[in-house]
Design a protein around this motif. Structure first.
Motif, PDB file in Angstrom:
ATOM      1  N   ILE A 114       0.840  -1.194   0.000  1.00 35.65           N
ATOM      2  CA  ILE A 114       0.000   0.000   0.000  1.00 35.65           C
ATOM      3  C   ILE A 114       0.880   1.250   0.000  1.00 35.65           C
ATOM      4  CG2 ILE A 114      -1.756   1.290   1.318  1.00 35.65           C
ATOM      5  CD1 ILE A 114      -2.840  -1.331   0.319  1.00 35.65           C
ATOM      6  N   VAL A 115       0.512   2.259  -0.806  1.00 33.74           N
ATOM      7  CA  VAL A 115       1.237   3.533  -0.825  1.00 33.74           C
ATOM      8  C   VAL A 115       0.957   4.273   0.482  1.00 33.74           C
ATOM      9  CG1 VAL A 115       1.480   5.762  -1.975  1.00 33.74           C
ATOM     10  CG2 VAL A 115       1.024   3.706  -3.340  1.00 33.74           C
ATOM     11  N   VAL A 116       2.027   4.643   1.202  1.00 33.80           N
ATOM     12  CA  VAL A 116       1.866   5.409   2.436  1.00 33.80           C
ATOM     13  C   VAL A 116       2.374   6.841   2.285  1.00 33.80           C
ATOM     14  CG1 VAL A 116       1.804   3.430   3.981  1.00 33.80           C
ATOM     15  CG2 VAL A 116       3.992   4.488   3.456  1.00 33.80           C
ATOM     16  N   LYS A 117       3.182   7.105   1.222  1.00 32.71           N
ATOM     17  CA  LYS A 117       3.691   8.462   0.998  1.00 32.71           C
ATOM     18  C   LYS A 117       4.171   8.584  -0.448  1.00 32.71           C
ATOM     19  CE  LYS A 117       7.147  11.736   2.687  1.00 32.71           C
ATOM     20  NZ  LYS A 117       8.291  11.915   3.577  1.00 32.71           N
ATOM     21  N   LYS A 118       3.948   9.768  -1.033  1.00 34.59           N
ATOM     22  CA  LYS A 118       4.470  10.091  -2.362  1.00 34.59           C
ATOM     23  C   LYS A 118       5.449  11.249  -2.209  1.00 34.59           C
ATOM     24  CE  LYS A 118       1.617  10.691  -5.769  1.00 34.59           C
ATOM     25  NZ  LYS A 118       0.477  11.111  -6.613  1.00 34.59           N
ATOM     26  N   SER A 119       6.555  11.199  -2.968  1.00 31.54           N
ATOM     27  CA  SER A 119       7.502  12.313  -2.938  1.00 31.54           C
ATOM     28  C   SER A 119       8.221  12.406  -4.272  1.00 31.54           C
ATOM     29  CB  SER A 119       8.505  12.144  -1.794  1.00 31.54           C
ATOM     30  OG  SER A 119       9.267  10.972  -1.972  1.00 31.54           O
ATOM     31  N   ARG A 120       8.834  13.566  -4.477  1.00 29.52           N
ATOM     32  CA  ARG A 120       9.673  13.748  -5.659  1.00 29.52           C
ATOM     33  C   ARG A 120      10.787  14.709  -5.283  1.00 29.52           C
ATOM     34  NH1 ARG A 120       5.097  16.777  -9.212  1.00 29.52           N
ATOM     35  NH2 ARG A 120       4.844  18.514  -7.811  1.00 29.52           N
ATOM     36  N   ALA A 121      11.939  14.537  -5.935  1.00 30.35           N
ATOM     37  CA  ALA A 121      13.098  15.365  -5.618  1.00 30.35           C
ATOM     38  C   ALA A 121      14.076  15.358  -6.781  1.00 30.35           C
ATOM     39  CB  ALA A 121      13.793  14.842  -4.360  1.00 30.35           C
ATOM     40  N   MET A 122      14.924  16.380  -6.811  1.00 28.99           N
ATOM     41  CA  MET A 122      15.990  16.466  -7.809  1.00 28.99           C
ATOM     42  C   MET A 122      17.311  16.187  -7.084  1.00 28.99           C
ATOM     43  SD  MET A 122      14.752  19.717 -10.046  1.00 28.99           S
ATOM     44  CE  MET A 122      15.747  19.397 -11.482  1.00 28.99           C
ATOM     45  N   TYR A 123      17.635  14.921  -6.892  1.00 25.59           N
ATOM     46  CA  TYR A 123      18.826  14.546  -6.129  1.00 25.59           C
ATOM     47  C   TYR A 123      20.119  14.989  -6.799  1.00 25.59           C
ATOM     48  CZ  TYR A 123      15.566  11.594  -3.607  1.00 25.59           C
ATOM     49  OH  TYR A 123      14.513  11.139  -2.890  1.00 25.59           O
ATOM     50  N   ASP A 124      20.146  14.954  -8.137  1.00 22.12           N
ATOM     51  CA  ASP A 124      21.375  15.313  -8.834  1.00 22.12           C
ATOM     52  C   ASP A 124      21.307  16.699  -9.477  1.00 22.12           C
ATOM     53  OD1 ASP A 124      19.713  14.910 -10.961  1.00 22.12           O
ATOM     54  OD2 ASP A 124      20.741  13.129 -11.717  1.00 22.12           O
ATOM     55  N   GLY A 125      20.236  17.444  -9.197  1.00 28.93           N
ATOM     56  CA  GLY A 125      20.088  18.780  -9.729  1.00 28.93           C
ATOM     57  C   GLY A 125      19.616  18.848 -11.169  1.00 28.93           C
ATOM     58  N   ALA A 126      19.480  17.705 -11.833  1.00 30.33           N
ATOM     59  CA  ALA A 126      19.077  17.705 -13.237  1.00 30.33           C
ATOM     60  C   ALA A 126      17.853  16.839 -13.503  1.00 30.33           C
ATOM     61  CB  ALA A 126      20.232  17.223 -14.112  1.00 30.33           C
ATOM     62  N   ASN A 127      17.755  15.723 -12.821  1.00 37.44           N
ATOM     63  CA  ASN A 127      16.670  14.778 -13.066  1.00 37.44           C
ATOM     64  C   ASN A 127      15.691  14.757 -11.905  1.00 37.44           C
ATOM     65  OD1 ASN A 127      17.671  13.620 -15.585  1.00 37.44           O
ATOM     66  ND2 ASN A 127      19.337  12.870 -14.297  1.00 37.44           N
ATOM     67  N   LEU A 128      14.401  14.760 -12.230  1.00 40.03           N
ATOM     68  CA  LEU A 128      13.372  14.697 -11.200  1.00 40.03           C
ATOM     69  C   LEU A 128      13.019  13.232 -10.957  1.00 40.03           C
ATOM     70  CD1 LEU A 128      11.389  16.220  -9.372  1.00 40.03           C
ATOM     71  CD2 LEU A 128       9.788  16.226 -11.271  1.00 40.03           C
ATOM     72  N   TYR A 129      13.188  12.797  -9.725  1.00 42.05           N
ATOM     73  CA  TYR A 129      12.891  11.416  -9.351  1.00 42.05           C
ATOM     74  C   TYR A 129      11.587  11.374  -8.575  1.00 42.05           C
ATOM     75  CZ  TYR A 129      17.664  10.441 -10.677  1.00 42.05           C
ATOM     76  OH  TYR A 129      18.824  10.326 -11.388  1.00 42.05           O
ATOM     77  N   ARG A 130      10.752  10.387  -8.883  1.00 43.66           N
ATOM     78  CA  ARG A 130       9.478  10.194  -8.192  1.00 43.66           C
ATOM     79  C   ARG A 130       9.551   8.908  -7.386  1.00 43.66           C
ATOM     80  NH1 ARG A 130       9.225  12.482 -12.885  1.00 43.66           N
ATOM     81  NH2 ARG A 130       7.967  14.353 -13.152  1.00 43.66           N
ATOM     82  N   LYS A 131       9.224   9.039  -6.099  1.00 43.80           N
ATOM     83  CA  LYS A 131       9.315   7.886  -5.205  1.00 43.80           C
ATOM     84  C   LYS A 131       7.992   7.656  -4.502  1.00 43.80           C
ATOM     85  CE  LYS A 131      12.398   8.584  -2.225  1.00 43.80           C
ATOM     86  NZ  LYS A 131      13.409   8.537  -1.199  1.00 43.80           N
ATOM     87  N   LEU A 132       7.766   6.398  -4.206  1.00 42.58           N
ATOM     88  CA  LEU A 132       6.643   5.998  -3.370  1.00 42.58           C
ATOM     89  C   LEU A 132       7.205   5.310  -2.150  1.00 42.58           C
ATOM     90  CD1 LEU A 132       4.383   4.335  -6.075  1.00 42.58           C
ATOM     91  CD2 LEU A 132       4.137   6.638  -5.142  1.00 42.58           C
ATOM     92  N   GLU A 133       6.625   5.582  -1.006  1.00 43.63           N
ATOM     93  CA  GLU A 133       6.930   4.809   0.191  1.00 43.63           C
ATOM     94  C   GLU A 133       5.820   3.772   0.275  1.00 43.63           C
ATOM     95  OE1 GLU A 133       6.935   5.837   4.815  1.00 43.63           O
ATOM     96  OE2 GLU A 133       8.419   6.974   3.648  1.00 43.63           O
ATOM     97  N   ILE A 134       6.206   2.503   0.231  1.00 45.95           N
ATOM     98  CA  ILE A 134       5.255   1.398   0.174  1.00 45.95           C
ATOM     99  C   ILE A 134       5.348   0.567   1.445  1.00 45.95           C
ATOM    100  CG2 ILE A 134       4.566  -0.684  -1.101  1.00 45.95           C
ATOM    101  CD1 ILE A 134       4.320   1.706  -2.865  1.00 45.95           C
ATOM    102  N   LYS A 135       4.203   0.319   2.072  1.00 42.83           N
ATOM    103  CA  LYS A 135       4.163  -0.628   3.186  1.00 42.83           C
ATOM    104  C   LYS A 135       3.804  -1.972   2.580  1.00 42.83           C
ATOM    105  CE  LYS A 135       2.423  -1.667   7.716  1.00 42.83           C
ATOM    106  NZ  LYS A 135       1.560  -1.264   8.814  1.00 42.83           N
ATOM    107  N   LEU A 136       4.801  -2.849   2.531  1.00 40.30           N
ATOM    108  CA  LEU A 136       4.624  -4.159   1.933  1.00 40.30           C
ATOM    109  C   LEU A 136       3.682  -5.019   2.766  1.00 40.30           C
ATOM    110  CD1 LEU A 136       8.349  -4.854   0.979  1.00 40.30           C
ATOM    111  CD2 LEU A 136       6.553  -3.854  -0.449  1.00 40.30           C
ATOM    112  N   ASP A 137       3.110  -6.030   2.138  1.00 48.97           N
ATOM    113  CA  ASP A 137       2.213  -6.944   2.848  1.00 48.97           C
ATOM    114  C   ASP A 137       2.909  -7.613   4.031  1.00 48.97           C
ATOM    115  OD1 ASP A 137       0.236  -6.256   1.065  1.00 48.97           O
ATOM    116  OD2 ASP A 137       0.494  -8.045  -0.190  1.00 48.97           O
ATOM    117  N   SER A 138       4.247  -7.715   3.969  1.00 45.10           N
ATOM    118  CA  SER A 138       5.025  -8.306   5.061  1.00 45.10           C
ATOM    119  C   SER A 138       5.156  -7.363   6.255  1.00 45.10           C
ATOM    120  CB  SER A 138       6.426  -8.672   4.558  1.00 45.10           C
ATOM    121  OG  SER A 138       7.146  -7.494   4.222  1.00 45.10           O
ATOM    122  N   GLY A 139       4.757  -6.073   6.073  1.00 48.52           N
ATOM    123  CA  GLY A 139       4.874  -5.080   7.138  1.00 48.52           C
ATOM    124  C   GLY A 139       6.081  -4.185   6.985  1.00 48.52           C
TER     125      GLY A 139
END
Length: 67
Positions: free
Chosen positions: A10-35
Motif C-alpha cells: 500500500i502507498v503510504v507516501k508520495k515524494s519527488r526530488a531532484m537529487y542530482d540537480g538535473a533529473n526529477l525522481y518520483r518515489k513511493l513509500e510502500i508498506k509491503l504486505d510483510s509489514g
C-alpha cells in the motif's frame, strides 16, 4: 529490493526530488504486505495515477503497477 523481486503493498507516501540537480525522481513509500516499508522509484505516469492508500504490485522482473 532487487529488480527481480516481486512484492505487493500500500502507498503510504508520495515524494519527488531532484537529487542530482538535473533529473526529477518520483518515489513511493510502500508498506509491503510483510509489514516492511520500502522506498520505490517509479515512472511519472504511475506516480501521477496513485494516491496514498492505493495498492501497488510488482511482479518479478517487471515494473510496479496499480492494482
Amino acid at each position: 529490493m532487487d529488480r527481480e523481486d516481486g512484492w505487493s503493498g500500500i502507498v503510504v507516501k508520495k515524494s519527488r526530488a531532484m537529487y542530482d540537480g538535473a533529473n526529477l525522481y518520483r518515489k513511493l513509500e510502500i508498506k509491503l504486505d510483510s509489514g516492511e516499508v520500502q522506498d520505490v522509484k517509479v515512472k511519472r505516469d504511475l506516480w501521477k495515477q496513485l494516491e496514498v492508500g492505493d495498492r501497488v504490485t510488482k511482479d518479478a522482473g517487471a515494473d510496479p503497477h496499480r492494482d
